[in-house]
Design a protein around this motif. Structure first.
Motif, mmCIF file in Angstrom:
data_model
loop_
_atom_site.group_PDB
_atom_site.id
_atom_site.type_symbol
_atom_site.label_atom_id
_atom_site.label_comp_id
_atom_site.label_asym_id
_atom_site.label_seq_id
_atom_site.Cartn_x
_atom_site.Cartn_y
_atom_site.Cartn_z
ATOM 1 N N LEU A 71 -5.743 -0.349 -2.606
ATOM 2 C CA LEU A 71 -5.724 -0.898 -3.961
ATOM 3 C C LEU A 71 -4.681 -1.996 -4.156
ATOM 4 O O LEU A 71 -4.870 -2.881 -4.976
ATOM 5 C CB LEU A 71 -5.470 0.218 -4.980
ATOM 6 N N MET A 72 -3.576 -1.901 -3.429
ATOM 7 C CA MET A 72 -2.482 -2.842 -3.632
ATOM 8 C C MET A 72 -2.194 -3.606 -2.349
ATOM 9 O O MET A 72 -1.052 -3.700 -1.918
ATOM 10 C CB MET A 72 -1.232 -2.094 -4.102
ATOM 11 N N ALA A 73 -3.209 -4.154 -1.742
ATOM 12 C CA ALA A 73 -3.046 -4.876 -0.484
ATOM 13 C C ALA A 73 -2.120 -6.078 -0.691
ATOM 14 O O ALA A 73 -2.284 -6.853 -1.615
ATOM 15 C CB ALA A 73 -4.397 -5.325 0.035
ATOM 16 N N GLY A 74 -1.137 -6.196 0.185
ATOM 17 C CA GLY A 74 -0.214 -7.314 0.134
ATOM 18 C C GLY A 74 0.980 -7.103 -0.780
ATOM 19 O O GLY A 74 1.894 -7.914 -0.795
ATOM 20 N N ASP A 75 0.995 -6.015 -1.537
ATOM 21 C CA ASP A 75 2.135 -5.743 -2.411
ATOM 22 C C ASP A 75 3.175 -4.957 -1.622
ATOM 23 O O ASP A 75 2.853 -4.000 -0.935
ATOM 24 C CB ASP A 75 1.677 -4.938 -3.625
ATOM 25 N N GLU A 76 4.420 -5.351 -1.730
ATOM 26 C CA GLU A 76 5.454 -4.681 -0.929
ATOM 27 C C GLU A 76 5.818 -3.305 -1.471
ATOM 28 O O GLU A 76 6.373 -2.486 -0.747
ATOM 29 C CB GLU A 76 6.697 -5.554 -0.839
ATOM 30 N N PHE A 77 5.520 -3.013 -2.728
ATOM 31 C CA PHE A 77 5.807 -1.694 -3.285
ATOM 32 C C PHE A 77 4.624 -0.742 -3.188
ATOM 33 O O PHE A 77 4.739 0.420 -3.571
ATOM 34 C CB PHE A 77 6.247 -1.812 -4.749
ATOM 35 N N GLY A 78 3.504 -1.211 -2.692
ATOM 36 C CA GLY A 78 2.312 -0.370 -2.560
ATOM 37 C C GLY A 78 2.522 0.851 -1.680
ATOM 38 O O GLY A 78 2.215 1.977 -2.103
ATOM 39 N N PRO A 79 3.032 0.684 -0.469
ATOM 40 C CA PRO A 79 3.250 1.865 0.375
ATOM 41 C C PRO A 79 4.249 2.859 -0.221
ATOM 42 O O PRO A 79 4.067 4.065 -0.104
ATOM 43 C CB PRO A 79 3.788 1.277 1.680
ATOM 44 N N ILE A 80 5.279 2.358 -0.883
ATOM 45 C CA ILE A 80 6.260 3.254 -1.498
ATOM 46 C C ILE A 80 5.612 4.041 -2.630
ATOM 47 O O ILE A 80 5.780 5.260 -2.739
ATOM 48 C CB ILE A 80 7.471 2.451 -2.008
ATOM 49 N N LEU A 81 4.838 3.359 -3.463
ATOM 50 C CA LEU A 81 4.138 4.030 -4.550
ATOM 51 C C LEU A 81 3.132 5.041 -4.015
ATOM 52 O O LEU A 81 3.024 6.158 -4.525
ATOM 53 C CB LEU A 81 3.441 2.995 -5.434
#
Length: 135
Positions: free
Chosen positions: A92-102
């Protein structure tokens, strides 16, 4: 200077551990006195103070062992929840740096909720283990 700081931290931890163990012993004896006063005919009231404390320790150990075994049984589902959270966040958040943390936080939260509902909430209380043992 560093070793003095380490000494005070270790000494504080030892004092804290001793006070907690002493407080736990007092709580066990208080529970024993409460049972003797309120339920004089129960099997637990027939124990002596030392026997009750030993039975309490065995019940706590049995509960801890059951908790560990049940947690290990449910651990693969917890890991799957964490992996699923990472996968969904990456999708859902490809390319966002906070995606994996979330995703990690979300998956771990769902996994913890599952562990709590299936393992921790279903454990018998120490009192139930004691009553089963005394009967």
């Amino acid at each position: 200077m560093f070793w003095v700081l380490v000494f005070f931290v270790v000494a504080g931890a030892v004092v804290y551990a001793i006070s907690r163990s002493r407080g736990a012993g007092v709580a066990v004896q208080a529970e024993y006195e409460r049972i003797r006063r309120t339920e004089p005919d129960s099997a637990l009231a027939q124990y002596g103070p030392n026997e009750f404390e030993m039975a309490w320790k065995r019940a706590v150990d049995a509960r801890k062992k059951k908790s560990n075994v049940d947690t290990l049984k449910a651990l693969p589902i917890f890991i799957a929840c964490v992996a699923g959270g990472l996968f969904v966040a990456d999708f859902l958040m490809a390319g966002d740096e906070f995606g994996p943390i979330l995703g990690l936080i979300l998956g771990a939260g769902i996994g913890w909720w599952y562990l709590k509902k299936t393992v921790l909430d279903r454990l018998p209380t120490v009192r139930e283990i004691l009553e089963r043992e005394a009967a």
